[in-house]
Design an enzyme around this catalytic site. Structure first.
Site, PDB file in Angstrom:
ATOM      1  N   ARG A  48       0.795  -1.223   0.000  1.00 36.26           N
ATOM      2  CA  ARG A  48       0.000   0.000   0.000  1.00 36.26           C
ATOM      3  C   ARG A  48       0.830   1.276   0.000  1.00 36.26           C
ATOM      4  O   ARG A  48       0.561   2.208  -0.761  1.00 36.26           O
ATOM      5  CB  ARG A  48      -0.919   0.048   1.222  1.00 36.26           C
ATOM      6  CG  ARG A  48      -2.190  -0.745   1.068  1.00 36.26           C
ATOM      7  CD  ARG A  48      -2.595  -1.340   2.393  1.00 36.26           C
ATOM      8  NE  ARG A  48      -1.670  -2.382   2.732  1.00 36.26           N
ATOM      9  CZ  ARG A  48      -1.827  -3.664   2.357  1.00 36.26           C
ATOM     10  NH1 ARG A  48      -2.881  -4.022   1.686  1.00 36.26           N
ATOM     11  NH2 ARG A  48      -0.921  -4.580   2.669  1.00 36.26           N
ATOM     12  N   THR A  49       1.797   1.336   0.875  1.00 36.60           N
ATOM     13  CA  THR A  49       2.498   2.602   1.051  1.00 36.60           C
ATOM     14  C   THR A  49       3.234   2.997  -0.229  1.00 36.60           C
ATOM     15  O   THR A  49       3.117   4.119  -0.718  1.00 36.60           O
ATOM     16  CB  THR A  49       3.461   2.529   2.252  1.00 36.60           C
ATOM     17  OG1 THR A  49       2.722   2.115   3.397  1.00 36.60           O
ATOM     18  CG2 THR A  49       4.095   3.881   2.528  1.00 36.60           C
ATOM     19  N   LYS A  78      26.275  -3.458  -1.802  1.00 34.93           N
ATOM     20  CA  LYS A  78      27.735  -3.404  -2.000  1.00 34.93           C
ATOM     21  C   LYS A  78      28.434  -2.764  -0.809  1.00 34.93           C
ATOM     22  O   LYS A  78      29.648  -2.596  -0.813  1.00 34.93           O
ATOM     23  CB  LYS A  78      28.057  -2.576  -3.245  1.00 34.93           C
ATOM     24  CG  LYS A  78      27.455  -3.098  -4.530  1.00 34.93           C
ATOM     25  CD  LYS A  78      27.860  -2.174  -5.679  1.00 34.93           C
ATOM     26  CE  LYS A  78      27.174  -2.587  -6.970  1.00 34.93           C
ATOM     27  NZ  LYS A  78      27.379  -1.586  -8.025  1.00 34.93           N
ATOM     28  N   ARG A  99      11.408   3.820   3.174  1.00 36.86           N
ATOM     29  CA  ARG A  99      11.056   2.889   4.259  1.00 36.86           C
ATOM     30  C   ARG A  99      12.315   2.125   4.632  1.00 36.86           C
ATOM     31  O   ARG A  99      13.042   1.662   3.758  1.00 36.86           O
ATOM     32  CB  ARG A  99       9.964   1.925   3.811  1.00 36.86           C
ATOM     33  CG  ARG A  99       9.762   0.774   4.795  1.00 36.86           C
ATOM     34  CD  ARG A  99       8.523  -0.027   4.514  1.00 36.86           C
ATOM     35  NE  ARG A  99       7.325   0.732   4.851  1.00 36.86           N
ATOM     36  CZ  ARG A  99       6.095   0.231   4.790  1.00 36.86           C
ATOM     37  NH1 ARG A  99       5.902  -1.011   4.391  1.00 36.86           N
ATOM     38  NH2 ARG A  99       5.041   0.973   5.106  1.00 36.86           N
ATOM     39  N   HIS A 127       5.484   6.012  11.475  1.00 35.10           N
ATOM     40  CA  HIS A 127       4.897   5.855  10.137  1.00 35.10           C
ATOM     41  C   HIS A 127       3.919   7.023   9.964  1.00 35.10           C
ATOM     42  O   HIS A 127       2.710   6.840   9.958  1.00 35.10           O
ATOM     43  CB  HIS A 127       4.191   4.502  10.059  1.00 35.10           C
ATOM     44  CG  HIS A 127       3.837   4.048   8.675  1.00 35.10           C
ATOM     45  ND1 HIS A 127       3.972   4.842   7.555  1.00 35.10           N
ATOM     46  CD2 HIS A 127       3.360   2.847   8.231  1.00 35.10           C
ATOM     47  CE1 HIS A 127       3.578   4.152   6.494  1.00 35.10           C
ATOM     48  NE2 HIS A 127       3.209   2.948   6.875  1.00 35.10           N
TER      49      HIS A 127
HETATM   50  C1  NCD Z   1       1.965  -1.070   8.186  1.00 36.11           C
HETATM   51  C2  NCD Z   1       3.464  -0.898   8.274  1.00 36.11           C
HETATM   52  O1  NCD Z   1       4.194  -1.198   7.321  1.00 36.11           O
HETATM   53  O2  NCD Z   1       3.887  -0.421   9.312  1.00 36.11           O
HETATM   54  N1  NCD Z   1       1.506  -1.274   6.874  1.00 36.11           N
HETATM   55  C3  NCD Z   1       1.234  -0.178   6.090  1.00 36.11           C
HETATM   56  O3  NCD Z   1       2.073   0.649   5.832  1.00 36.11           O
HETATM   57  N2  NCD Z   1      -0.012  -0.063   5.635  1.00 36.11           N
HETATM   58  C4  NCD Z   1       1.432  -2.078   9.125  1.00 36.11           C
HETATM   59  C5  NCD Z   1       2.002  -3.459   9.124  1.00 36.11           C
HETATM   60  O4  NCD Z   1       2.896  -3.807   8.351  1.00 36.11           O
HETATM   61  O5  NCD Z   1       1.519  -4.266   9.938  1.00 36.11           O
END
Ligand code: NCD
Length: 299
Positions: A48-49, A78, A99, A127
């Site tokens: 999703r993100t 590397k 991320r 997040h």
């Molecule tokens: C979350 C995350 O990656 O922190 N997912 C997301 O971004 N929608 C929640 C999760 O992974 O459980």
């Protein structure tokens, strides 16, 4: 230049402005990002993100360069440091969405980034863009956040989505939060103390049924398997909280169920057809909120 690193950085005015803008993006085609490039650099899995950020930039008329598995497919494999990678990628893009598996990595990256850096999740840390879209979902599906009672359920120790949501709720008035977690997975003290200092009324229980009874919003989360020290520790805790259709039917009539997704087994599939289930809509709202956020940092 503004980086987006932590849900605590948003004040009420900014959240409301971003939500109002996201609402416009739901219905109108606004392309203000022609010629802009966004880099997505993901060192941890995501559906999703990353997709919603990329969709957001493309819908705004901008372009995307992407490393969906940066741990193995960028020069990190590397031995390049995160700092060097960010300095270089910042020369190719106008904004970096990152991320990473380490809490604090986004802050480290932001210190050297020549362009705005957006934290798309740093380990068990923060997040912030998830918290924004969660706030937007509550606005859209419930009308507002003031006075709401939110139950946060599951792995509150490792879950960065729950931590960030609790932080952002602090800017609203008369919010009550019930933290529902087993003893071993309780929310960390730092964020609990922050929420209380912000005026949130905090309640805690390890009983799911009790925890969701008077909630307006039930926010389920998955056990963060990748953060446990041993598989045995995970196995011992898994399957404790399962939101069944019967439990959902027993919730308040106008209550809603949210989840940042992915879900594993913590929400039964039969809940999907309940009018209270809003998690797929929540995921869709991610694009509109991220469109507003990209405009905000690139304004
Ligand atoms: C979350 C995350 O990656 O922190 N997912 C997301 O971004 N929608 C929640 C999760 O992974 O459980």
């Amino acid at each position: 230049m503004e980086h987006i690193l932590d849900a605590k950085q948003f004040d009420r005015k900014t959240i409301e402005a971003l939500c109002a803008r996201a609402r416009q993006h739901e219905t109108r085609r606004i392309q203000r990002m022609k010629g802009k490039v966004m880099a997505t650099l993901f060192y941890e899995p995501s559906t999703r993100t990353r997709f919603s950020f990329e969709s957001a930039m493309l819908r705004l008329g901008g372009g995307v360069i992407s490393s969906e598995n940066a741990h193995d497919s960028s020069s990190s494999a590397k031995g390049e440091t995160l700092e060097d990678t960010i300095r270089v990628v910042g020369g190719y893009a106008d904004v970096i969405v990152m991320r990473h598996f380490e809490a604090g990595a986004a802050e480290r990256a932001a210190r050297v980034s020549p362009v705005p850096l957006i934290n798309a999740g740093d380990g068990a840390g923060q997040h912030p863009t998830q918290a924004l879209l969660d706030a937007y979902t509550i606005f859209r599906e419930r009308g507002g956040i003031d006075g709401a009672h939110v139950a946060l359920v599951g792995d509150l120790k490792h879950g960065r989505a729950a931590r960030s949501l609790l932080a952002i709720l602090g800017v609203f008035k008369n919010v009550t939060c019930t933290l529902v977690a087993p003893e071993a997975l309780r929310m960390e003290n730092d964020i609990r103390a922050y929420a209380q200092a912000q005026g949130i009324t905090l309640l805690e229980t390890d009983d799911l049924e009790e925890g969701i009874q008077s909630a307006d919003v039930v926010y389920m989360t998955r056990l963060q398997k990748e953060r446990f020290n041993t598989p045995a520790e995970y196995e011992g805790l898994k399957g404790q909280y399962i939101l069944t259709r019967a439990l959902v039917d027993s919730m308040k009539n106008d209550a809603i169920v949210m989840h940042p997704l992915p879900r594993v087994d913590e929400i039964d599939r039969e809940v999907d057809t309940s009018p209270k289930a809003r998690y797929f809509r929540q995921a869709e709202y991610g694009t509109y909120v991220r469109m507003a956020l990209l405009e905000h940092v690139l304004r």
